[in-house]
Motif scaffolding. Structure first.
Motif, PDB file in Angstrom:
ATOM      1  N   SER A 218     -16.050  66.618  30.922  1.00  0.00           N
ATOM      2  CA  SER A 218     -15.361  67.326  32.005  1.00  0.00           C
ATOM      3  C   SER A 218     -13.945  66.782  32.162  1.00  0.00           C
ATOM      4  O   SER A 218     -13.599  65.733  31.622  1.00  0.00           O
ATOM      5  N   ASP A 219     -13.128  67.529  32.899  1.00  0.00           N
ATOM      6  CA  ASP A 219     -11.769  67.068  33.189  1.00  0.00           C
ATOM      7  C   ASP A 219     -11.819  65.831  34.075  1.00  0.00           C
ATOM      8  O   ASP A 219     -12.700  65.695  34.930  1.00  0.00           O
ATOM      9  N   PHE A 220     -10.879  64.938  33.852  1.00  0.00           N
ATOM     10  CA  PHE A 220     -10.704  63.812  34.764  1.00  0.00           C
ATOM     11  C   PHE A 220      -9.224  63.666  35.066  1.00  0.00           C
ATOM     12  O   PHE A 220      -8.420  63.529  34.148  1.00  0.00           O
ATOM     13  N   PRO A 221      -8.868  63.700  36.332  1.00  0.00           N
ATOM     14  CA  PRO A 221      -9.751  63.978  37.473  1.00  0.00           C
ATOM     15  C   PRO A 221     -10.181  65.441  37.534  1.00  0.00           C
ATOM     16  O   PRO A 221      -9.421  66.330  37.152  1.00  0.00           O
ATOM     17  N   ASN A 222     -11.384  65.652  38.024  1.00  0.00           N
ATOM     18  CA  ASN A 222     -11.923  66.995  38.156  1.00  0.00           C
ATOM     19  C   ASN A 222     -11.177  67.715  39.280  1.00  0.00           C
ATOM     20  O   ASN A 222     -11.140  67.215  40.413  1.00  0.00           O
TER      21      ASN A 222
ATOM     22  N   THR B 166     -11.896  70.072  41.121  1.00  0.00           N
ATOM     23  CA  THR B 166     -12.717  70.499  42.260  1.00  0.00           C
ATOM     24  C   THR B 166     -13.067  69.331  43.174  1.00  0.00           C
ATOM     25  O   THR B 166     -13.696  69.546  44.225  1.00  0.00           O
TER      26      THR B 166
ATOM     27  N   TYR C 124     -12.532  60.107  44.399  1.00  0.00           N
ATOM     28  CA  TYR C 124     -12.448  59.089  43.360  1.00  0.00           C
ATOM     29  C   TYR C 124     -12.021  57.738  43.920  1.00  0.00           C
ATOM     30  O   TYR C 124     -12.513  56.687  43.489  1.00  0.00           O
TER      31      TYR C 124
ATOM     32  N   SER D 188      -9.303  69.016  47.649  1.00  0.00           N
ATOM     33  CA  SER D 188      -9.167  69.032  46.191  1.00  0.00           C
ATOM     34  C   SER D 188      -8.004  69.905  45.738  1.00  0.00           C
ATOM     35  O   SER D 188      -7.571  70.810  46.470  1.00  0.00           O
TER      36      SER D 188
ATOM     37  N   GLN E 297      -8.173  72.232  43.590  1.00  0.00           N
ATOM     38  CA  GLN E 297      -8.654  73.605  43.479  1.00  0.00           C
ATOM     39  C   GLN E 297      -8.647  74.310  44.836  1.00  0.00           C
ATOM     40  O   GLN E 297      -8.417  75.522  44.922  1.00  0.00           O
TER      41      GLN E 297
ATOM     42  N   LYS F 255     -20.892  62.552  36.103  1.00  0.00           N
ATOM     43  CA  LYS F 255     -20.578  63.910  35.642  1.00  0.00           C
ATOM     44  C   LYS F 255     -19.256  64.002  34.886  1.00  0.00           C
ATOM     45  O   LYS F 255     -18.633  65.064  34.823  1.00  0.00           O
ATOM     46  N   ILE F 256     -18.810  62.887  34.305  1.00  0.00           N
ATOM     47  CA  ILE F 256     -17.648  62.942  33.418  1.00  0.00           C
ATOM     48  C   ILE F 256     -18.118  63.343  32.020  1.00  0.00           C
ATOM     49  O   ILE F 256     -17.455  64.100  31.325  1.00  0.00           O
TER      50      ILE F 256
END
Length: 327
Positions: free
Chosen positions: A143-147, A149, A155, A198, A200, A271-272
């Motif tokens: 997944s993207d980091f940082p996510n 969403t 974090y 976030s 998003q 969930k990374i």
């Protein structure tokens, strides 16, 4: 009287044009050509003033090119013709006809409409596509980091309260602070953006709320919403792949096997690293990491193999329960 005749004979020889004794010739640089080539033609003729050289190129059924130019006064000439265009549509024997005054020469060459190098390149590309399509797909994704969403404070709080996450982050990114990678940059408007919300969230508001969009554009006329929340290419933090960074530390011996397994487990739990639900885990008598996987890790960190290739190896460790995930 004999002496006078000899003088005239010598003068006659001296004044006679040298080019009259030159032998005409024509040559091509190759015997065969493919579409897109340059056909280089050179030679020598007996020079006559104001007489052009005319070159015609004929296929089996048509004239495909014609060119006219003047030779040098020495009689030498060189030119080229591009073997490309709508008339160059037939493979086979072609004839070049060179005309100059009363002189005429013909040269035959073979021509192919198939560019073999391009054909080989297409075949190679097609073969690679077949190999890629037949290669099993990894059941693990990154997944993207940082996510986008998740909020910056998610974090930051995780870093401050979860010692495993903090240790993993500090090990992987010793040159960064957590705020540098996940936090918003300060703007002239206090509290905007809010670290509890976030990226998003703000993007969705800008897309769906006209009043918010008008307000934002008036406050930041030279920036996009993606710039402000750190989601554009120029504002996103420049950082190496978390996974690749961690794998490189393990492949070079800077962290142990157990630390590596612990770190990968942490990345999955946070969930990374995202696992597919259909990963099948089987019993395995040997819980040691196989030596081939460390080679795979080294190749991945050196970009010798793709991320998918590495994830397939990691998937094997999870399926064999060498890496176990607490659910």
């Amino acid at each position: 009287m004999k002496f006078i005749f000899t003088i005239f004979l010598v003068i006659g020889i001296i004044m006679y044009p040298v080019d009259s004794f030159a032998e005409s010739s024509v040559s091509l640089d190759k015997k065969s050509y493919i579409v897109g080539d340059k056909i280089k033609i050179s030679g020598r003729v007996i020079y006559e003033e104001n007489i052009p050289i005319v070159i015609q190129v004929r296929s089996i059924s048509d004239m495909v090119a014609i060119k006219q130019f003047f030779p040098l006064k020495s009689g030498s000439f060189s030119t080229d013709i591009d073997a490309i265009g709508p008339k160059w549509s037939q493979s086979g024997s072609y004839t070049i006809i060179i005309s100059y005054g009363n002189e005429k020469f013909e040269k035959i060459f073979s021509f192919s409409t198939i560019n073999t190098s391009e054909k080989e390149s297409e075949q190679t590309k097609h073969t690679q596509e077949i190999i890629q399509s037949q290669k099993p797909k990894s059941k693990i994704s990154i997944s993207d980091f940082p996510n986008p969403t998740l909020s910056p404070n998610y974090y930051i709080n995780l870093y401050n309260t979860d010692s495993d996450f903090k240790k993993l982050f500090d090990t992987s990114f010793p040159e960064y602070k957590i705020q540098e990678l996940v936090g918003y940059e300060l703007t002239e408007i206090p509290g905007f953006p809010d670290n509890d919300l976030s990226p998003q969230y703000y993007v969705d508001r800008y897309s769906n709320e006209p009043r918010f969009r008008v307000w934002f554009d008036s406050q930041f006329p030279d920036k996009t919403i993606y710039d402000i929340v750190g989601m554009s290419e120029k504002t996103r933090p420049t950082m190496p792949s978390w996974i690749k960074q961690y794998v490189q530390l393990w492949s070079t011996g800077e962290i142990t096997d157990s630390q590596f397994i612990s770190g990968i487990t942490e990345l999955i739990q946070k969930k990374i690293l995202i696992l597919s639900d259909d990963i099948i885990k089987t019993k395995n008598s040997d819980n040691n990491i196989p030596s081939w996987f460390k080679n795979t890790a080294t190749w991945y960190s050196n970009e010798t193999i793709t991320e998918d290739d590495f994830l397939l190896g990691l998937q094997f460790l999870i399926e064999k329960k060498i890496i176990t995930i607490q659910t």
